[in-house]
Design an enzyme around this catalytic site. Structure first.
Site, short mmCIF file in Angstrom:
data_model
loop_
_atom_site.label_atom_id
_atom_site.label_comp_id
_atom_site.label_asym_id
_atom_site.label_seq_id
_atom_site.Cartn_x
_atom_site.Cartn_y
_atom_site.Cartn_z
N ALA A 5 0.86 -1.19 0.00
CA ALA A 5 0.00 0.00 0.00
C ALA A 5 0.89 1.23 0.00
O ALA A 5 2.11 1.14 0.03
CB ALA A 5 -0.90 -0.02 1.23
N LYS A 6 0.23 2.38 0.00
CA LYS A 6 0.96 3.65 -0.08
C LYS A 6 2.02 3.81 1.01
O LYS A 6 3.08 4.36 0.77
CB LYS A 6 -0.04 4.81 0.05
CG LYS A 6 -0.81 5.08 -1.23
CD LYS A 6 -0.96 6.60 -1.46
CE LYS A 6 -1.70 6.88 -2.74
NZ LYS A 6 -3.16 6.70 -2.56
#
Ligand code: GLU
Length: 318
Positions: free
Chosen positions: A249-250
């Site tokens: 994820a980010k």
């Protein structure tokens, strides 16, 4: 060039949601979906799953298409945009509503959270729906008239599990937890319904996707059955995770294909990395997608999640 058999009954699909950019994890699942079908001469479909209202980002569809092309993945049909098929999902939803298999529900997410108490536990969407609106309304129109609120449609769950066989993972218990939404209160279809309607309409025979969607599969199988459609085979593959063991994820930094492309990384290097991580090639080396077709076997894939290091295309770590 690999052989493509136009009479092959195998049909697979790439189904990106244009809610963000493609990262290494998405790319790996798409590569595996493509290899599984193309290595056996099957047909590939591209479908853009752009029905997630506010989460859909303008331009993300085109960016995903460019990323897939850049990697050398191709398709015979599409892109088909789910946003052009809203009446078709509504018709399927209405069929389930009229037959009593789905019911109108005016609960907001907050209502569900406060009504759901510990015994019900939780599922992948949060707390399990406790059945609040079951049997209260004849249909969504009546629910709206009585309560003045927009109603969602939920599919009624009458069993605990729907076991199924996953082509990669083997037998799965198929736990079902709570009546699930098939049409949202904003009148857009939920993913569970749209994906079933489309995979069936497009003749998809194999759904290969990340194993975060394992819990969705028994729900989707119920919808196939309720709509009188025949289900595809399901193949769930491990995800890529960050150094903290959590799904990419980010917070793990920029692992988007666009980022590596801007940094001058070649698609062959990305593919080599992805193929090595999935256990398709032993040594990491640049490859094309076509190079990987020969001898591709699902049962030879690595079963564990792969941890993406901090700088996967940087200089080798000492
Ligand atoms: N569009 C979904 C996603 O990007 C994939 C759905 C599926 O493969 O069934 O997560």
């Amino acid at each position: 060039m690999f052989s493509r058999d136009s009479t092959s009954p195998l049909v697979g699909r790439l189904a990106p949601s244009p809610t963000g950019v493609l990262h290494l994890g998405n790319a790996r699942s798409f590569l595996l979906a493509w290899l599984s079908i193309r290595s056996r001469g099957g047909r590939m479909i591209l479908r853009i799953e752009d029905i997630d209202g506010p989460r859909t980002k303008p331009g993300a569809d085109q960016a995903a298409i460019e990323d897939l092309e850049w990697l050398g993945l191709d398709w015979d049909e599409g892109p088909l945009y789910q946003s052009t098929r809203l009446e078709i999902y509504e018709a399927a939803a209405r069929e389930l509503e009229e037959s009593g298999l789905a019911f109108a529900c005016v609960c907001s997410r907050k209502d569900v959270e406060s009504a759901a108490t510990a015994p019900q536990g939780s599922n992948q969407d949060g707390p399990v729906y406790p059945g609040t609106c079951r049997g209260l309304f004849r249909d969504r129109e009546e629910a709206r008239r009585i309560t003045g609120r927009e109603a969602a449609l939920r599919f009624r769950i009458t069993r605990e599990t729907l076991p199924f066989h996953d082509l990669f993972r083997g037998p799965e218990p198929g736990r079902l937890a709570g009546d699930f939404v098939i049409m949202k209160r904003d009148r857009l279809p939920a993913y569970q319904l749209a994906v079933v309607v489309d995979d069936a309409a497009q003749g998809v025979t194999e759904v290969l996707r990340g194993d975060d969607l394992v819990p969705s599969t028994p729900r989707q199988l119920l919808l196939y059955e309720a709509l009188g459609l025949s289900p595809p085979q399901f193949v769930h593959v491990p995800l890529m995770v960050g150094t903290d063991g959590r799904r990419l994820a980010k917070r793990h930094g920029d692992t988007s294909l666009a980022h590596f492309r801007r940094a001058g990384v070649k698609p062959e290097e990305i593919l080599g990395y992805l193929a090595h991580s999935a256990g398709i090639i032993v040594e990491r080396a640049p490859v094309t997608a076509e190079d990987l077709l020969d001898g591709f076997r699902l049962d030879a894939l690595r079963a564990e999640p792969w941890t993406v290091g901090n700088d996967p295309f940087g200089p080798p770590q000492p």
